[in-house]
Motif scaffolding. Structure first.
Motif, PDB file in Angstrom:
ATOM      1  N   UNK A  44       0.688   0.644  -5.034  1.00  0.00           N
ATOM      2  CA  UNK A  44       1.425  -0.441  -4.394  1.00  0.00           C
ATOM      3  C   UNK A  44       2.639  -0.784  -5.255  1.00  0.00           C
ATOM      4  N   UNK A  45       3.810  -0.734  -4.657  1.00  0.00           N
ATOM      5  CA  UNK A  45       5.038  -1.095  -5.368  1.00  0.00           C
ATOM      6  C   UNK A  45       5.851  -2.051  -4.512  1.00  0.00           C
ATOM      7  N   UNK A  46       6.724  -2.789  -5.152  1.00  0.00           N
ATOM      8  CA  UNK A  46       7.537  -3.785  -4.426  1.00  0.00           C
ATOM      9  C   UNK A  46       9.015  -3.494  -4.615  1.00  0.00           C
ATOM     10  N   UNK A  60       5.592  -1.452  -0.546  1.00  0.00           N
ATOM     11  CA  UNK A  60       5.266  -0.080  -0.153  1.00  0.00           C
ATOM     12  C   UNK A  60       3.850   0.238  -0.607  1.00  0.00           C
ATOM     13  N   UNK A  61       3.022   0.710   0.326  1.00  0.00           N
ATOM     14  CA  UNK A  61       1.655   1.116   0.009  1.00  0.00           C
ATOM     15  C   UNK A  61       1.544   2.606   0.301  1.00  0.00           C
ATOM     16  N   UNK A  62       1.431   3.402  -0.746  1.00  0.00           N
ATOM     17  CA  UNK A  62       1.296   4.849  -0.602  1.00  0.00           C
ATOM     18  C   UNK A  62      -0.130   5.227  -0.961  1.00  0.00           C
ATOM     19  N   UNK A  63      -0.850   5.829  -0.035  1.00  0.00           N
ATOM     20  CA  UNK A  63      -2.214   6.171  -0.396  1.00  0.00           C
ATOM     21  C   UNK A  63      -3.054   6.658   0.756  1.00  0.00           C
ATOM     22  N   UNK A  64      -4.333   6.775   0.466  1.00  0.00           N
ATOM     23  CA  UNK A  64      -5.280   7.397   1.377  1.00  0.00           C
ATOM     24  C   UNK A  64      -6.087   6.369   2.174  1.00  0.00           C
ATOM     25  N   UNK A  65      -6.441   6.783   3.379  1.00  0.00           N
ATOM     26  CA  UNK A  65      -7.423   6.079   4.204  1.00  0.00           C
ATOM     27  C   UNK A  65      -8.485   7.097   4.579  1.00  0.00           C
ATOM     28  N   UNK A  81       2.291   6.201   4.096  1.00  0.00           N
ATOM     29  CA  UNK A  81       3.117   5.252   3.346  1.00  0.00           C
ATOM     30  C   UNK A  81       3.475   4.127   4.295  1.00  0.00           C
ATOM     31  N   UNK A  82       3.036   2.916   3.946  1.00  0.00           N
ATOM     32  CA  UNK A  82       3.305   1.732   4.766  1.00  0.00           C
ATOM     33  C   UNK A  82       4.371   0.894   4.079  1.00  0.00           C
ATOM     34  N   UNK A  83       5.368   0.488   4.849  1.00  0.00           N
ATOM     35  CA  UNK A  83       6.411  -0.408   4.359  1.00  0.00           C
ATOM     36  C   UNK A  83       6.269  -1.730   5.106  1.00  0.00           C
ATOM     37  N   UNK A  84       5.940  -2.781   4.381  1.00  0.00           N
ATOM     38  CA  UNK A  84       5.631  -4.074   4.980  1.00  0.00           C
ATOM     39  C   UNK A  84       6.585  -5.132   4.448  1.00  0.00           C
ATOM     40  N   UNK A  85       7.306  -5.771   5.337  1.00  0.00           N
ATOM     41  CA  UNK A  85       8.196  -6.847   4.931  1.00  0.00           C
ATOM     42  C   UNK A  85       7.384  -7.984   4.329  1.00  0.00           C
ATOM     43  N   UNK A 389       7.390   5.709  -5.698  1.00  0.00           N
ATOM     44  CA  UNK A 389       6.199   5.063  -5.145  1.00  0.00           C
ATOM     45  C   UNK A 389       5.011   5.124  -6.097  1.00  0.00           C
ATOM     46  N   UNK A 390       5.153   5.853  -7.217  1.00  0.00           N
ATOM     47  CA  UNK A 390       4.121   5.906  -8.271  1.00  0.00           C
ATOM     48  C   UNK A 390       2.789   6.440  -7.764  1.00  0.00           C
ATOM     49  N   UNK A 391       2.843   7.363  -6.806  1.00  0.00           N
ATOM     50  CA  UNK A 391       1.601   7.943  -6.296  1.00  0.00           C
ATOM     51  C   UNK A 391       1.250   9.150  -7.152  1.00  0.00           C
TER      52      UNK A 391
END
Length: 500
Positions: A44-46, A60-65, A81-85, A389-391
């Motif tokens: 998770x990065x901002x 930004x949430x980069x990762x697995x489900x 990768x989710x980008x959420x305001x 994104x530091x993944x």
């Protein structure tokens, strides 16, 4: 992978000023015992950037489900990768995006069109060359109007099957769509967005996937209703567009793209692309289709008239067209159009030209519009995901890979499984959801998914036409590689979302 006169009017948005805050450490998978499956890995990065003229702070949430079996056993890890305001508005629109292939990761839409960063490759159909490739702020991202989730289906990107699950369980039109629909439901659960406006979008086979996922989401009583579906470089009716002997429809559907290409390379003459391709549409669906359907009953005089018009639209000689019996496969067209210049034209984007080993033969060695861009995108997604994104992962990012054999059956009997056409899913969705709208974006120079084929598939019986919007671009399959068209595509979709 439009109108020449309109190109100058397409203003490119001002550069984004992104202020990436790297104070969030990447999350790593939990420690696991031998034989166990690690917990989903996430980072998770901002960040902050300017998109559509608005300054937006976002996470930004980069990762697995993990997708799980009924007994809770993880079967697959879907990377997204989710980008959420920032602000956590539960009613803010969210858009789920993927690419196609099948077997393609979402890198193309992510790093080319709608992500907050993009790779800057040449805009004028030149080869992208060697690294380093600039990764720049993308003011054309849609983050000012919607949150965005880029999805890599199983076998693409960093997504993969887990444990003893056979990855082939996910390799098919329906199986793939079910897995993506399941991911979307899980994402809505996790982020509390069930009542938010929802958009689904894909490029190329991703449009096939979008139609199939629409059917999975809305085709049962446990509906996930959508506000819109974005079809970018559309392929829905595989039967009509199959380049196979005896299929006359594919020749009809390719003529307008051949006309646009001939005009672009100076092999035809017309005042505008839009006007010329409209003439080509009318010729293709009228005199040309009638001539092909007559087969060997076609008269000499009518054949001569059609051949002359076909030469005018395609830029090919009447002698060549006569030898080809008025039926020119795209692969032959790529080689023949500029043979006198020692060049071939591209499949994904016929603005691109390439040089083959020699000028003989009837098919090109390769597609210059693919090898002209692939190096930049592959480098960009790996650099961006791992560094910005530091993944952290040892897995290879699969831009386009093997996900075969692909199960093309869609059910409903032998005929449905032989003649693959997912367009009826779109029609059913429109008829049963009065709030659903369809956006169709097509490049004039795209032979992979010709624009006339998209129009044909979406104009059949049972397809309400009043909620289908078409936009055209002066480029090819990946219209966003051209700066003016990326800006136009962004404006067009932004307006489409705001119209709700």
């Amino acid at each position: 992978m439009l109108l020449g006169a309109a190109g100058a009017a397409l203003a490119i948005a001002a550069p984004a000023i992104a202020q990436d805050k790297e104070k969030d450490a990447p999350a790593v998978g939990a420690e696991k015992k031998a034989g166990e499956i690690a917990a989903p890995q996430r980072s998770v990065t901002r960040h902050s950037g300017r998109f559509g003229g608005q300054q937006v702070s976002y996470t930004a949430i980069a990762g697995e489900t993990h997708l799980k079996a009924e007994d809770g056993t993880p079967r697959a890890a879907i990377f997204s990768v989710s980008y959420l305001k920032d602000g956590k508005d539960p009613n803010r629109p969210v858009t789920f995006l993927f690419n196609g292939g099948p077997g393609s990761g979402s890198v193309w839409l992510h790093m080319g069109a709608f992500g907050p960063k993009r790779v800057a490759i040449p805009s004028d159909a030149r080869d992208d060359g060697a690294p380093p490739y600039p990764i720049v702020d993308n003011p054309d991202s849609l983050l000012d109007v919607t949150d965005i989730v880029f999805i890599d289906p199983v076998g693409t990107g960093f997504s993969h099957a887990l444990g003893k699950t056979d990855p082939k369980d996910f390799y098919g039109v329906t199986a793939d769509a079910k897995s993506v629909a399941e991911f979307i439901r899980l994402w809505l659960n996790e982020h509390g967005r069930w009542n938010a406006p929802k958009y689904l979008g894909g490029e190329s086979y991703g449009t096939t996937r979008a139609a199939a996922v629409l059917n999975q989401l809305e085709g049962s009583y446990n509906d996930v209703s959508l506000n819109g579906v974005l079809l970018i470089s559309t392929v829905l009716d595989f039967g009509a567009g199959a380049d196979t002997p005896g299929n006359e429809m594919t020749h009809v559907l390719n003529i307008p793209t051949m006309a646009a290409t001939a005009l672009y390379h100076g092999k035809a003459q017309a005042a505008s692309v839009a006007g010329f391709v409209e003439e080509a549409r009318q010729f293709a669906i009228g005199p040309y289709a009638a001539a092909l359907l007559k087969g060997n009953h076609l008269g000499t005089e009518e054949r001569a008239q059609v051949r002359a018009q076909l030469a005018r639209f395609t830029g090919l000689s009447e002698a060549f067209l006569d030898r080809a019996d008025l039926r020119v496969e795209p692969s032959r067209f790529y080689k023949e159009l500029l043979r006198d210049r020692g060049l071939t034209v591209g499949r994904l984007d016929s603005r691109y030209t390439g040089v083959d080993y020699d000028s003989a033969g009837e098919r090109p060695d390769n597609d210059p519009s693919f090898y002209g861009i692939d190096g930049g995108y592959t480098a960009a997604i790996n650099s961006y995901a791992r560094e910005t994104l530091k993944y952290a992962t040892d897995r290879k990012y699969v831009t386009i890979g093997g996900v075969g054999p692909w199960d093309w059956r869609i059910g409903g009997g032998r005929d449905n499984d032989v003649y693959v056409n997912v367009a009826p899913y779109i029609g059913k969705g429109l008829r049963e959801n009065s709030g659903l709208r369809i956006f169709v974006g097509q490049g004039y120079y795209d032979f992979a998914t010709p624009f006339f084929a998209a129009e044909y598939a979406l104009s059949r019986t049972g397809m309400p036409k009043d909620r289908i919007e078409y936009q055209y671009y002066d480029s090819g399959h990946m219209m966003y590689v051209r700066d003016e068209d990326r800006a136009k595509l962004s404006r067009d979709i932004r307006n489409f979302i705001r119209k709700r």
